[in-house]
Design an enzyme around this catalytic site. Sequence first.
Site, PDB file in Angstrom:
ATOM      1  N   ARG A 100       0.865  -1.189   0.000  1.00 26.61           N
ATOM      2  CA  ARG A 100       0.000   0.000   0.000  1.00 26.61           C
ATOM      3  C   ARG A 100       0.893   1.226   0.000  1.00 26.61           C
ATOM      4  O   ARG A 100       1.723   1.394   0.894  1.00 26.61           O
ATOM      5  CB  ARG A 100      -0.897   0.010   1.245  1.00 26.61           C
ATOM      6  CG  ARG A 100      -1.554   1.360   1.484  1.00 26.61           C
ATOM      7  CD  ARG A 100      -2.583   1.329   2.577  1.00 26.61           C
ATOM      8  NE  ARG A 100      -3.786   0.623   2.165  1.00 26.61           N
ATOM      9  CZ  ARG A 100      -4.977   0.753   2.761  1.00 26.61           C
ATOM     10  NH1 ARG A 100      -5.121   1.566   3.787  1.00 26.61           N
ATOM     11  NH2 ARG A 100      -6.023   0.070   2.337  1.00 26.61           N
ATOM     12  N   HIS A 127      -7.792   0.566  -5.974  1.00 23.40           N
ATOM     13  CA  HIS A 127      -7.895  -0.248  -4.750  1.00 23.40           C
ATOM     14  C   HIS A 127      -8.531  -1.595  -5.116  1.00 23.40           C
ATOM     15  O   HIS A 127      -9.654  -1.894  -4.713  1.00 23.40           O
ATOM     16  CB  HIS A 127      -8.723   0.505  -3.704  1.00 23.40           C
ATOM     17  CG  HIS A 127      -8.580  -0.030  -2.305  1.00 23.40           C
ATOM     18  ND1 HIS A 127      -7.704  -1.044  -1.958  1.00 23.40           N
ATOM     19  CD2 HIS A 127      -9.209   0.328  -1.150  1.00 23.40           C
ATOM     20  CE1 HIS A 127      -7.808  -1.285  -0.656  1.00 23.40           C
ATOM     21  NE2 HIS A 127      -8.706  -0.466  -0.142  1.00 23.40           N
ATOM     22  N   GLN A 130     -10.158  -4.156  -2.481  1.00 25.63           N
ATOM     23  CA  GLN A 130     -11.437  -3.715  -1.899  1.00 25.63           C
ATOM     24  C   GLN A 130     -12.599  -4.143  -2.790  1.00 25.63           C
ATOM     25  O   GLN A 130     -13.649  -4.570  -2.313  1.00 25.63           O
ATOM     26  CB  GLN A 130     -11.429  -2.188  -1.740  1.00 25.63           C
ATOM     27  CG  GLN A 130     -12.745  -1.614  -1.235  1.00 25.63           C
ATOM     28  CD  GLN A 130     -13.046  -2.000   0.207  1.00 25.63           C
ATOM     29  OE1 GLN A 130     -12.194  -1.883   1.061  1.00 25.63           O
ATOM     30  NE2 GLN A 130     -14.263  -2.447   0.480  1.00 25.63           N
ATOM     31  N   ASP A 224     -17.301   6.925  -0.347  1.00 27.46           N
ATOM     32  CA  ASP A 224     -15.973   6.844   0.268  1.00 27.46           C
ATOM     33  C   ASP A 224     -15.707   8.191   0.933  1.00 27.46           C
ATOM     34  O   ASP A 224     -16.409   9.179   0.666  1.00 27.46           O
ATOM     35  CB  ASP A 224     -14.939   6.542  -0.842  1.00 27.46           C
ATOM     36  CG  ASP A 224     -13.517   6.390  -0.317  1.00 27.46           C
ATOM     37  OD1 ASP A 224     -13.341   6.127   0.895  1.00 27.46           O
ATOM     38  OD2 ASP A 224     -12.571   6.525  -1.127  1.00 27.46           O
ATOM     39  N   CYS A 265     -16.401   1.497   1.678  1.00 26.14           N
ATOM     40  CA  CYS A 265     -15.179   0.714   1.911  1.00 26.14           C
ATOM     41  C   CYS A 265     -14.669   0.872   3.337  1.00 26.14           C
ATOM     42  O   CYS A 265     -13.936   0.005   3.816  1.00 26.14           O
ATOM     43  CB  CYS A 265     -14.107   1.120   0.900  1.00 26.14           C
ATOM     44  SG  CYS A 265     -13.741   2.882   0.916  1.00 26.14           S
ATOM     45  N   ARG A 293     -13.176  -8.555   3.239  1.00 27.65           N
ATOM     46  CA  ARG A 293     -11.792  -8.167   2.927  1.00 27.65           C
ATOM     47  C   ARG A 293     -10.865  -9.345   3.207  1.00 27.65           C
ATOM     48  O   ARG A 293      -9.941  -9.625   2.465  1.00 27.65           O
ATOM     49  CB  ARG A 293     -11.353  -6.954   3.766  1.00 27.65           C
ATOM     50  CG  ARG A 293     -12.078  -5.659   3.495  1.00 27.65           C
ATOM     51  CD  ARG A 293     -12.034  -5.224   2.043  1.00 27.65           C
ATOM     52  NE  ARG A 293     -10.693  -5.244   1.483  1.00 27.65           N
ATOM     53  CZ  ARG A 293      -9.735  -4.331   1.703  1.00 27.65           C
ATOM     54  NH1 ARG A 293     -10.017  -3.262   2.439  1.00 27.65           N
ATOM     55  NH2 ARG A 293      -8.534  -4.433   1.171  1.00 27.65           N
TER      56      ARG A 293
HETATM   57  N1  NVA Z   1     -10.017   6.875  -0.808  1.00 26.97           N
HETATM   58  C1  NVA Z   1      -9.574   6.389   0.474  1.00 26.97           C
HETATM   59  C2  NVA Z   1      -9.821   4.927   0.602  1.00 26.97           C
HETATM   60  C3  NVA Z   1      -9.508   4.343   1.941  1.00 26.97           C
HETATM   61  C4  NVA Z   1      -9.759   2.866   2.000  1.00 26.97           C
HETATM   62  C5  NVA Z   1      -8.096   6.711   0.644  1.00 26.97           C
HETATM   63  O1  NVA Z   1      -7.319   6.515  -0.306  1.00 26.97           O
HETATM   64  O2  NVA Z   1      -7.721   7.168   1.728  1.00 26.97           O
HETATM   65  N1   CP Z   2     -11.132  -0.166   3.174  1.00 24.62           N
HETATM   66  C1   CP Z   2      -9.832  -0.126   3.489  1.00 24.62           C
HETATM   67  O1   CP Z   2      -8.933  -0.295   2.650  1.00 24.62           O
HETATM   68  O2   CP Z   2      -9.608   0.091   4.817  1.00 24.62           O
HETATM   69  P1   CP Z   2      -8.195   0.340   5.486  1.00 24.62           P
HETATM   70  O3   CP Z   2      -7.688   1.664   4.982  1.00 24.62           O
HETATM   71  O4   CP Z   2      -8.478   0.361   6.948  1.00 24.62           O
HETATM   72  O5   CP Z   2      -7.261  -0.764   5.107  1.00 24.62           O
END
Ligand code: NVA
Ligand code: CP
Length: 314
Positions: A100, A127, A130, A224, A265, A293
């Site tokens: 990530r 993502h 997800q 989101d 998510c 997940r």
């Molecule tokens: N759009 C959000 C998703 C978190 C799972 C981010 O990138 O922070």
């Molecule tokens: N939905 C998701 O990716 O959650 P986290 O950021 O907690 O991993």
Amino acid sequence: MKDLLRTHDLCRADVELLLDTAADFAVNPLRSNTALANKTVAIYMTKPSTRTRLSSETAVAHLGGTPIFIRGDELQLGRGESIADTARIISGYCSALIIRTFAQSDVNELGMHASIPVINALTDDDHPTQLLADWLTIREQFGNDITGRKFVYLGDGNNMSHAWLLMGAIMGAHVVTATPEGKWAPDSRVVEIAQKIAAQSGGKIETTHDPEAAAKDASVLYTDVWMSMGDSENERDEKVVALSPFAVTENLMALTQKDSVFMHCLPAHRGEEVEASVIDGTKSVIWREAYHRRTTIQSLLYHLVRGDLKGSSQ
Ligand code: NVA
Ligand code: CP
């Protein structure tokens, strides 16, 4: 297919296989508890995570392997070692790498130089893991026949909106994004890719700036956070004003189909992108989504390490 770098690395048959196995893991988490015996999976994250980290670590454990969690500041990568050298080193010790981070190009470069599967666990652009959980939740809710159903994403045209467009296109769905115009709309290159995929899968991709028109007769309203990890705080006020009309409210939910659901998510900000009464209400399937997940990452690791996935030509 070696890596899952972008959602559209997957073809529909891959997704169906991953969801079938994930559904098995949901019932019997230890079904394949020696698949990764004596093997390790590196999980490297330069952004925070609750669900993806925990579900990845538990998925590896359920497959009989050992997860090695590495924070962003803990590798020599942060001190100038190259991505290519890092990829080669991790490939020598581990059976897969879950990453990530911010730049999609960094994840692509890791994939290119690693001999093991590399899994995108969120970038600024996408993502994919997800969406596997989301689509398993959708399949549980509506079954395999999604003819005539509309799947709507509302809010920021961010990584989640891209993943939503791409996975919907792969699955032959009618997908709509409702976002502000301009800089908070989904990347037009992603919309184009989704449209190309949909042209072959029988799906339909629409982008609009009208939340009510999007929500009308929808089967799913998805949203989101408005401020993603890495977004500039300087833009917060302007962004909140632009995104406010796209908040998922009870009024918007009232426009949807009788059997519609609300999805997110997570993490969520009640009172911003969604009203508390919606996310905590009877139409919300967020806890099932979050549960999946783990089942879907377990399935993804299982099949990627075995080399079962075909991949797409996109
Ligand atoms: N759009 C959000 C998703 C978190 C799972 C981010 O990138 O922070
Ligand atoms: N939905 C998701 O990716 O959650 P986290 O950021 O907690 O991993």
